[in-house]
Design a protein around this motif. Structure first.
Motif, short mmCIF file in Angstrom:
data_model
loop_
_atom_site.label_atom_id
_atom_site.label_comp_id
_atom_site.label_asym_id
_atom_site.label_seq_id
_atom_site.Cartn_x
_atom_site.Cartn_y
_atom_site.Cartn_z
N ARG A 138 55.53 49.11 -40.58
CA ARG A 138 56.22 49.44 -39.71
C ARG A 138 56.07 50.79 -38.91
NH1 ARG A 138 62.08 48.26 -40.80
NH2 ARG A 138 62.52 48.80 -38.42
N GLY A 139 56.29 51.14 -37.78
CA GLY A 139 56.02 52.56 -37.16
C GLY A 139 57.29 52.75 -36.28
N ARG A 140 57.36 54.23 -36.29
CA ARG A 140 58.53 54.94 -35.80
C ARG A 140 57.95 55.42 -34.34
NH1 ARG A 140 60.60 57.96 -40.96
NH2 ARG A 140 61.46 56.12 -42.05
N THR A 141 56.65 55.81 -34.04
CA THR A 141 56.11 56.55 -33.14
C THR A 141 55.19 55.45 -32.43
OG1 THR A 141 54.35 57.54 -34.25
CG2 THR A 141 56.30 58.70 -33.93
N PRO A 142 54.47 55.56 -31.26
CA PRO A 142 53.69 54.68 -30.59
C PRO A 142 52.32 54.80 -31.64
CG PRO A 142 54.60 55.96 -29.01
CD PRO A 142 55.17 56.48 -30.28
N PHE A 143 51.79 56.06 -32.11
CA PHE A 143 50.88 55.86 -33.05
C PHE A 143 50.89 55.30 -34.05
CE2 PHE A 143 48.40 57.75 -36.55
CZ PHE A 143 46.96 57.63 -36.08
N GLN A 144 52.09 55.38 -34.87
CA GLN A 144 52.49 54.75 -36.11
C GLN A 144 52.24 53.24 -36.03
OE1 GLN A 144 56.03 55.78 -38.43
NE2 GLN A 144 54.69 56.17 -40.07
N ARG A 145 53.01 52.79 -34.83
CA ARG A 145 53.15 51.52 -34.50
C ARG A 145 51.85 51.01 -34.43
NH1 ARG A 145 58.09 53.01 -31.67
NH2 ARG A 145 56.89 53.20 -29.70
N ALA A 146 50.87 51.50 -33.58
CA ALA A 146 49.57 51.13 -33.55
C ALA A 146 48.83 51.04 -34.94
CB ALA A 146 48.57 52.07 -32.71
N VAL A 147 48.91 51.85 -35.76
CA VAL A 147 48.42 51.75 -37.34
C VAL A 147 49.24 50.51 -38.00
CG1 VAL A 147 48.30 52.99 -39.50
CG2 VAL A 147 48.06 54.19 -37.29
N ALA A 148 50.58 50.24 -37.87
CA ALA A 148 51.20 49.24 -38.57
C ALA A 148 50.55 47.96 -38.06
CB ALA A 148 52.61 49.40 -38.08
N ARG A 149 50.14 47.86 -36.77
CA ARG A 149 49.68 46.62 -35.89
C ARG A 149 48.39 46.20 -36.60
NH1 ARG A 149 52.04 48.53 -31.20
NH2 ARG A 149 49.92 49.49 -30.59
N ALA A 150 47.52 47.37 -36.74
CA ALA A 150 46.20 47.30 -37.53
C ALA A 150 46.32 46.83 -38.96
CB ALA A 150 45.35 48.47 -37.66
#
Length: 363
Positions: A138-150
């Motif tokens: 899971r992610g809290r920021t747009p970048f971290q959410r992109a990493v989570a999706r990956a």
């Protein structure tokens, strides 16, 4: 998924009230530690349990948070891990553990309240030595959410069951892991010379000893990935380097999926060389046309990643999709470069610096 150990040795099942020891290596986790600890303390278990935090030399106030948590709940115990490395911290914590079942947890993870009870039930049902479930990033920021999706995508980190498997059964390794202490004592604890991939190497020894390692998709753990591009790249390069080291040591025991990122790096390098030769006129005519075949794998990869980013897996808005376009190849290329370095010269002293701050004291 593997058949190794499907008909193997049964691990001893301790009494239901024998207790559980959670072990967590910690280094510079001020932003995540309290939530991780609270999720462990909220476990619904009909048995005594403890949480042992192996504290590395943090420089961000993590130790103060850990001390406060330990002072407010006597189930939380602190041990020191001056070496900072994850397998060392895990071993320090396991040696200090009082109970016959060991649950590995991560400061970047959070457990559902029923996680441990469900894992213990699975361990007893299949008489496995280790059981793990699915990592839900899971992610809290747009970048971290992109990493989570990956992380949650087969294109991003596809292959391992714990990145999205749905079928229960014997497994090559286990994410985090709920382990029988007696088996750990028999096969040896984590190899402190393996700084990344230490869980895979331990589970290899468990399977070689004839025990079962089990995947149960009903078990889910929330994981918070790295928060910045530089930390992500450093993490994946180190992880790839250690996978290269493990391939040097164990060869065919490593799945084919581990060779995809380095193949991508080699393909990109070949395409770059071909482009230079064509643009400078060093190769012309039929030879230049034939050389263009090296662009096909890279082009197919670009189409694949672009399709993922523009589709539902890339997020909702333009910003999400743009970050996905950046994150996925960054992970693959960093991992692949690290892998080739590890294959060529071994991982040696490679350290995952994504957890370190500039003033973090290391031995």
């Amino acid at each position: 998924m593997h058949d190794d150990g499907h008909r193997g040795r049964d691990a001893i099942i301790p009494p239901a009230d024998a207790g559980v020891s959670f072990v967590m290596p910690v280094l510079n986790e001020a932003a995540y530690l309290e939530r991780a600890v609270r999720s462990v303390l909220a476990q619904r278990l009909d048995a005594p349990f403890e949480l042992i935090l192996a504290l590395g030399p943090s420089s961000d106030g993590t130790d103060a948070i850990a001390s406060r948590l330990a002072g407010s709940d006597d189930r939380v115990r602190l041990v020191r891990n001056p070496a900072a490395h994850i397998p060392v911290g895990l071993n320090v914590a396991i040696r200090a553990a009082r109970h016959p079942t060991v649950v590995r947890v991560d400061a970047h993870s959070e457990l559902d309240p029923s996680y441990s009870a469900d894992a213990l039930a699975t361990l007893a049902r299949v008489r496995a030595a280790n059981v793990g479930g699915v990592m839900r990033a899971r992610g809290r920021t747009p970048f971290q959410r992109a990493v989570a999706r990956a992380y949650n995508s087969r294109v991003g980190l596809g292959g391992g069951a714990y990145h999205g498997g749905t079928e229960e059964g014997p497994a090559e390794s286990a994410y985090l892991g709920v382990m029988r202490r007696a088996v750990l004592d028999e096969v040896g604890l984590f190899d402190e010379g393996v700084r990344r991939g230490e869980d895979w190497e331990l589970n290899l020894r468990i399977r070689r000893a004839g025990y079962r390692v089990w995947f149960d998709p009903a078990l889910e753990v929330t994981y918070w990935p790295r928060e910045s591009w530089t930390r992500l790249v450093r993490q994946f390069r180190a992880t790839g380097s250690w996978r290269g080291e493990l391939v040097r040591r164990f060869g065919r025991r490593n799945g084919l999926r581990f060779f995809a990122p380095p193949a991508l790096v080699i393909g990109c390098g070949a395409a770059a060389v071909a482009a230079v030769l064509q643009l400078t006129g060093a190769v012309t005519g039929i030879a230049a046309a034939a050389l263009s075949v090296v662009y096909l794998p890279v082009g197919a990869y670009v189409v694949l990643v672009t399709g993922v980013a523009l589709g539902p897996g890339g997020g909702r808005g333009i910003r999400d999709k743009a970050w996905t376009l950046v994150v996925v190849p960054s992970m693959h290329l960093a991992w692949g470069v690290g892998f080739l370095e590890g294959i060529a010269r071994g991982a040696g002293g490679t350290v995952d610096t994504s957890r370190l701050h500039r003033n973090t004291p290391l031995p």
